[in-house]
Scaffold this active site. Sequence first.
Site, short mmCIF file in Angstrom:
data_model
loop_
_atom_site.label_atom_id
_atom_site.label_comp_id
_atom_site.label_asym_id
_atom_site.label_seq_id
_atom_site.Cartn_x
_atom_site.Cartn_y
_atom_site.Cartn_z
N GLY A 42 -43.01 -5.67 19.87
CA GLY A 42 -43.29 -6.39 18.62
C GLY A 42 -42.72 -7.81 18.56
O GLY A 42 -43.33 -8.69 17.98
N GLU A 97 -35.63 -9.36 17.20
CA GLU A 97 -36.48 -8.25 16.76
C GLU A 97 -37.61 -8.78 15.88
O GLU A 97 -37.50 -9.85 15.28
CB GLU A 97 -35.59 -7.23 16.00
CG GLU A 97 -36.25 -6.04 15.40
CD GLU A 97 -36.98 -5.12 16.38
OE1 GLU A 97 -37.90 -5.60 17.07
OE2 GLU A 97 -36.66 -3.92 16.39
N ASP A 98 -38.70 -8.02 15.79
CA ASP A 98 -39.80 -8.45 14.93
C ASP A 98 -39.52 -8.18 13.46
O ASP A 98 -39.73 -9.04 12.60
CB ASP A 98 -41.14 -7.81 15.35
CG ASP A 98 -41.08 -6.28 15.44
OD1 ASP A 98 -39.99 -5.68 15.26
OD2 ASP A 98 -42.13 -5.66 15.70
N ASP A 101 -36.58 -2.72 9.15
CA ASP A 101 -37.18 -1.92 8.07
C ASP A 101 -36.10 -0.96 7.55
O ASP A 101 -35.25 -1.36 6.77
CB ASP A 101 -38.41 -1.21 8.67
CG ASP A 101 -39.23 -0.45 7.66
OD1 ASP A 101 -39.21 -0.80 6.48
OD2 ASP A 101 -39.89 0.53 8.05
N LYS A 129 -37.31 -6.21 5.63
CA LYS A 129 -37.71 -5.49 4.40
C LYS A 129 -36.44 -4.86 3.84
O LYS A 129 -36.19 -3.67 4.06
CB LYS A 129 -38.70 -4.37 4.74
CG LYS A 129 -40.10 -4.78 5.13
CD LYS A 129 -40.92 -3.49 5.41
CE LYS A 129 -42.30 -3.78 5.90
NZ LYS A 129 -42.98 -2.55 6.38
N PHE A 150 -46.94 -2.84 4.76
CA PHE A 150 -47.06 -2.76 6.21
C PHE A 150 -47.76 -4.01 6.73
O PHE A 150 -48.87 -4.32 6.31
CB PHE A 150 -47.79 -1.50 6.66
CG PHE A 150 -47.56 -1.22 8.11
CD1 PHE A 150 -46.39 -0.58 8.52
CD2 PHE A 150 -48.45 -1.65 9.08
CE1 PHE A 150 -46.14 -0.36 9.87
CE2 PHE A 150 -48.20 -1.43 10.43
CZ PHE A 150 -47.05 -0.79 10.82
N VAL A 151 -47.08 -4.72 7.63
CA VAL A 151 -47.62 -5.99 8.11
C VAL A 151 -48.00 -5.92 9.59
O VAL A 151 -47.43 -5.14 10.36
CB VAL A 151 -46.64 -7.16 7.88
CG1 VAL A 151 -46.55 -7.52 6.41
CG2 VAL A 151 -45.25 -6.86 8.43
N ASP A 157 -47.91 -4.64 15.24
CA ASP A 157 -49.12 -3.85 15.46
C ASP A 157 -49.29 -2.73 14.44
O ASP A 157 -48.36 -2.33 13.76
CB ASP A 157 -49.06 -3.19 16.84
CG ASP A 157 -48.08 -2.02 16.87
OD1 ASP A 157 -46.91 -2.22 16.49
OD2 ASP A 157 -48.49 -0.90 17.22
N ARG A 163 -51.80 -7.24 17.37
CA ARG A 163 -50.63 -8.01 17.77
C ARG A 163 -50.95 -9.48 18.01
O ARG A 163 -50.09 -10.34 17.86
CB ARG A 163 -50.03 -7.45 19.07
CG ARG A 163 -49.34 -6.10 18.92
CD ARG A 163 -48.51 -5.82 20.17
NE ARG A 163 -48.13 -4.42 20.30
CZ ARG A 163 -47.06 -3.88 19.72
NH1 ARG A 163 -46.27 -4.61 18.97
NH2 ARG A 163 -46.76 -2.61 19.90
#
Length: 179
Positions: A42, A97-98, A101, A129, A150-151, A157, A163
């Site tokens: 990600g 990191e992407d 959460d 988030k 959810f993105v 992805d 992606r």
Amino acid sequence: MGDIARVLITRDEIKKRVAEIADKISSDYKGEEILAVCVLRGASIFFADLVRELKCKTKIDFISVSSYGAGTTSSGEVKIVKDLNETLDGKNLLIVEDIVDTGITLNYLKNLLAARNPKTIKICTLLDKPDRRVRPLQPEYCCFSIPNEFVIGYGLDYKEEYRTLKDVCILDPSVYSKK
Ligand code: XMP
Ligand code: MG
């Protein structure tokens, strides 16, 4: 593009913010060398953009962990799928990191890598988030705080799709609520 509800963060906003965060990192680590670690897959696109903006000496490495199944909710399980090539002893580790959460993935990864004796350890995330946190985790660098949606896109992805989108977009809930 019926799977996208709307664009949340445009490519121009991302570009500007990544440059700002890279400047902050560069001044914080002035005179030091960084080992930037990309959490696959990600973070790969964010990582490539970020590390090229850093002004300090930087080496790169890659790690892959699995935390989610194929869906949109955490299984709570984390396992290393591909480990680092580099040793961490005495190094300034920057984990990239992407998205943070629940915090489960990075809480686990940070503890695991901290045990390898780096000099410093910090986290840089594209997205956060904060409302969803179940484990304590405070990234030192965060490009954008986002609501609990959810993105997808810019590396993120849904079931390995989307992606390569250039913007961060909100996935239409009908895509996953159908299944
Ligand atoms: P935790 O819950 O461990 O999760 O902090 C981190 C990982 O969960 C994935 N994740 C998402 N992936 N869109 C995605 O494409 C999202 O909105 C999203 N929320 C969590 C992601 O892989 C991240 O590394
Ligand atoms: Mg990820």
